[in-house]
Design an enzyme around this catalytic site. Structure first.
Site, PDB file in Angstrom:
ATOM      1  N   HIS A 126       0.783  -1.236   0.000  1.00  0.00           N
ATOM      2  CA  HIS A 126       0.000   0.000   0.000  1.00  0.00           C
ATOM      3  C   HIS A 126       0.817   1.289   0.000  1.00  0.00           C
ATOM      4  O   HIS A 126       0.283   2.362  -0.291  1.00  0.00           O
ATOM      5  CB  HIS A 126      -0.938   0.011   1.210  1.00  0.00           C
ATOM      6  N   SER A 150     -12.408   5.658   3.500  1.00  0.00           N
ATOM      7  CA  SER A 150     -11.394   6.207   2.606  1.00  0.00           C
ATOM      8  C   SER A 150     -12.035   6.910   1.422  1.00  0.00           C
ATOM      9  O   SER A 150     -13.030   6.447   0.869  1.00  0.00           O
ATOM     10  CB  SER A 150     -10.489   5.082   2.116  1.00  0.00           C
ATOM     11  N   TYR A 172     -13.880   5.350   9.986  1.00  0.00           N
ATOM     12  CA  TYR A 172     -13.029   5.821   8.889  1.00  0.00           C
ATOM     13  C   TYR A 172     -13.584   5.286   7.579  1.00  0.00           C
ATOM     14  O   TYR A 172     -13.858   4.095   7.448  1.00  0.00           O
ATOM     15  CB  TYR A 172     -11.609   5.308   9.109  1.00  0.00           C
TER      16      TYR A 172
END
Length: 654
Positions: free
Chosen positions: A369, A485, A483
């Site tokens: 990532h 993204s 969260y």
């Protein structure tokens, strides 16, 4: 075509004797074959050059600090009681302004974000690497492991060559495709100078996306170093890295002229590897890439010292990694575990991406990532799936090439000593202990999806996120840091921003559905859902436009630390730590190429929620560690979706 015409004219001037006719036929046939071969080297030929918009992409904006503070407080409100909120509010009012006016060639978040990933010492497997699995080929015979692997390798090379030749279609978000996604617009915009091209696209409601990450897709690897890793890209590599039963093989898939090696040859070489009876090594070095980064860095130095530098160079510079697994996938859960982590031995987790191919043709991409985000990988996956299913270069009846694969394929053999053997043994023990704690479960809600929600003028993503908030409240009785993204690829070197789906609106709505069931009218509940959708839409737009608060605060903290400044109390406030302890970490994915995607929780007491809202159904693929019950969570989410869709249909909650 010019070369083909030249050959044809040349042959027509030869006397029409028997031998000259044969010569003409031979030359013409050869020219046609060369022309067809040239065509097969690329996926397509874009009218607009791949990087045409890159120079004029706008820079990621730095939000006004007072607006960042306002958004930060709004996100904290549902997570804090009144006293905690007053303390945090006071700290935000005291927060000093530090402006970053440097790095005008890039975005203010780019360098700090790379540093954050590369300086993390946790293993990349489970902590960072996600997976996205391919849908099966609709033609069953093409899901044979050898055939599908060969076609994917060929399509991957075609994508790479199309990208590097600058003829891959630029990535553009079209708000009005009827105007911007047309041949006439493309022919016009290609003549607009690169320094102005973004503005030309903007005029017709088209938004070119940053493509700076794409060059890291191929020939790239994360190299472990003490303290902070580095990214290595070596475009000279012409070979593929193949892993099977923990053994590592390399062979060229691009020839000396830069052309794709014959698909029949690639098929022959892969067939040779699949038939190789070499057992799994007692000490498979791939498992080292699952270790703590400092531990792995030390062992890598030891590998080099014991004479393995050339082999490591071949691994690092390989175009990409193909992992051939001998297992047949039983179900979605088995696919998720295998593609997310596997057994640790038949993977090189540090490669920019690996294509994993199971015995039954189930395939996935697992990617490292630090170098990039899902936008580039998903584009690659979409193109590969389309090309392999519509334009396969090998078929079930294709014959492998009559070549000597035993000399073309090289199995890498590594020198070992006692320290390396002990390191591999411990790495496998650590890996097994880590993955044994991970539980994955999936859920499909079949009573509604995107079509129904859009008819009600609701954001499908907002409703899915509301269901997660409602499900968590039903299971644990609280609202927690969440969260989601969001890509900021609309800006030069943009990475991601955070959407904060837990809001005062979702908390109020979840409380009404879960704790005050039956007290509100259907109309009141529908209005609450509408409020959640509207606010979530605002948060999404702000994040996509670089106007979230998370990356701004992250960058300011990074700037203070690099200058040796004392951190402001806002960063030591327990509320700041709590909102960054993301118990619900979520990411959405919908694509015709993708079956499912997933990742591990980002905190020990969290959930990793991969989900997709489809036309008529909603799917979730969720992971957890022992601190949370993923099966119960998904039951609660399913019940929440039942309630939401019932209310939207005008039914009262019983």
């Amino acid at each position: 075509m010019a070369a083909l015409l030249h050959q044809t004219l040349f042959v027509s001037s030869v006397k029409r004797s028997g031998s000259s006719m044969c010569l003409r036929a031979a030359v013409l046939s050869s020219a046609i074959q060369r022309h067809r071969r040239l065509y097969s080297e690329y996926l397509h030929r874009s009218v607009v050059p791949t990087m045409h918009f890159q120079k004029s992409l706008p820079r990621l904006p730095v939000p006004k600090l007072e607006v960042t503070m306002m958004r930060y407080l709004a996100a904290q409100r549902p997570l804090l009681d009144d006293e905690q909120y007053r303390t945090t509010e006071k700290l935000t009012q005291d927060f000093l302004v530090v402006q970053n006016k440097e790095n005008k060639h890039t975005s203010y978040i780019s360098a700090p974000w790379f540093n954050m990933y590369l300086s993390a010492r946790e293993p990349v497997v489970l902590n960072f690497n996600p997976f996205m699995s391919f849908n099966l080929d609709p033609k069953p015979d093409y899901n044979d492991q050898l055939i599908r692997a060969t076609n994917m390798v060929c399509s991957a090379v075609r994508f790479m060559k199309t990208l590097r030749a600058g003829i891959l279609e630029p990535e553009i978000f079209h708000l009005n495709p009827a105007k911007s996604d047309t041949d006439s617009f493309k022919k016009l915009i290609r003549w607009v100078p690169s320094s102005l091209s973004w503005y030309g696209a903007f005029m017709v409601n088209a938004y070119p996306l940053d493509m700076s990450q794409y060059f890291r897709l191929f020939n790239s690897t994360r190299i472990p170093r003490q303290g902070q890793d580095e990214l290595n890209t070596n475009e000279k590599g012409r070979h593929l890295l193949v892993m099977r039963k923990g053994n590592m093989y390399v062979f060229d898939i691009v020839d000396g002229d830069g052309n794709l090696v014959s698909p029949a040859e690639i098929q022959s070489h892969l067939s040779y590897i699949l038939s190789d009876q070499t057992p799994m090594p007692e000490f498979p070095i791939g498992v080292l890439t699952s270790e703590n980064r400092d531990v792995w860095a030390g062992l890598r130095e030891k590998l080099i010292a014991t004479g393995n530098a050339e082999n490591l160079h071949l691994v690092d510079s390989a175009i990409f990694c193909l992992c051939l697994d001998d297992e047949v996938m039983k179900d979605h859960i088995h696919i998720s575990h295998n593609m997310l982590h596997g057994n640790g031995c038949n993977r090189w987790y540090d490669k920019s991406f690996s294509i994993i191919m199971a015995k039954d043709g189930q395939a996935a991409i697992n990617f490292e990532h630090s170098w990039g985000d899902g936008v580039a990988v998903l584009r690659f996956q979409n193109e590969i799936y389309k090309d392999t299913t519509q334009n396969p270069l090998v078929h079930p009846d294709s014959a492998t090439a009559k070549v000597d694969s035993s000399s073309a394929v090289r199995r890498l053999q590594f020198n070992m000593d006692a320290k390396l053997e002990d390191g591999i043994r411990k790495a496998k023990e650590n890996f097994d202990a880590a993955v044994s704690k991970l539980t994955i479960d999936a859920m499909e809600f079949k009573k509604g999806g995107k079509n129904q929600l859009k008819k009600k003028k609701l954001s499908p993503d907002a409703v899915a996120q509301l269901a997660f908030q409602m499900g968590f409240m039903r299971q644990y009785g609280q609202t927690v840091a969440t969260y989601e993204s969001c890509s900021t690829a609309a800006f030069k070197h943009g990475r991601t921003e955070t959407i904060r789906p837990a809001s005062t609106f979702t908390k109020r709505c979840a409380h009404a559905f879960v704790n005050e069931r039956g007290r509100q009218s259907v109309q009141e509940l529908q209005a609450m859902i509408q409020d959640c959708s509207k606010y979530h839409g605002q948060l999404t737009k702000e994040a996509a436009m670089g106007q979230g608060f998370d990356r701004h605060l992250f960058a300011l903290r990074h700037l203070a630390q690099t200058k040796g400044q004392t951190l402001h109390q806002l960063y030591t406030d327990p509320a700041y730590a709590a909102i960054n302890h993301n118990i619900l970490s979520t990411s959405t994915l919908s694509s015709p190429a993708v079956n499912l995607g997933g990742f591990a929780p980002v905190v020990p007491d969290g959930f990793g929620v991969g989900y997709g809202v489809h036309d008529d159904w909603i799917g979730c693929n969720v992971s957890s560690y022992p601190a949370r019950n993923v099966h119960e969570f998904l039951q609660c989410v399913h019940q929440s979706l039942e309630d939401i869709f019932s209310v939207l249909e005008g039914k009262s909650l019983s």
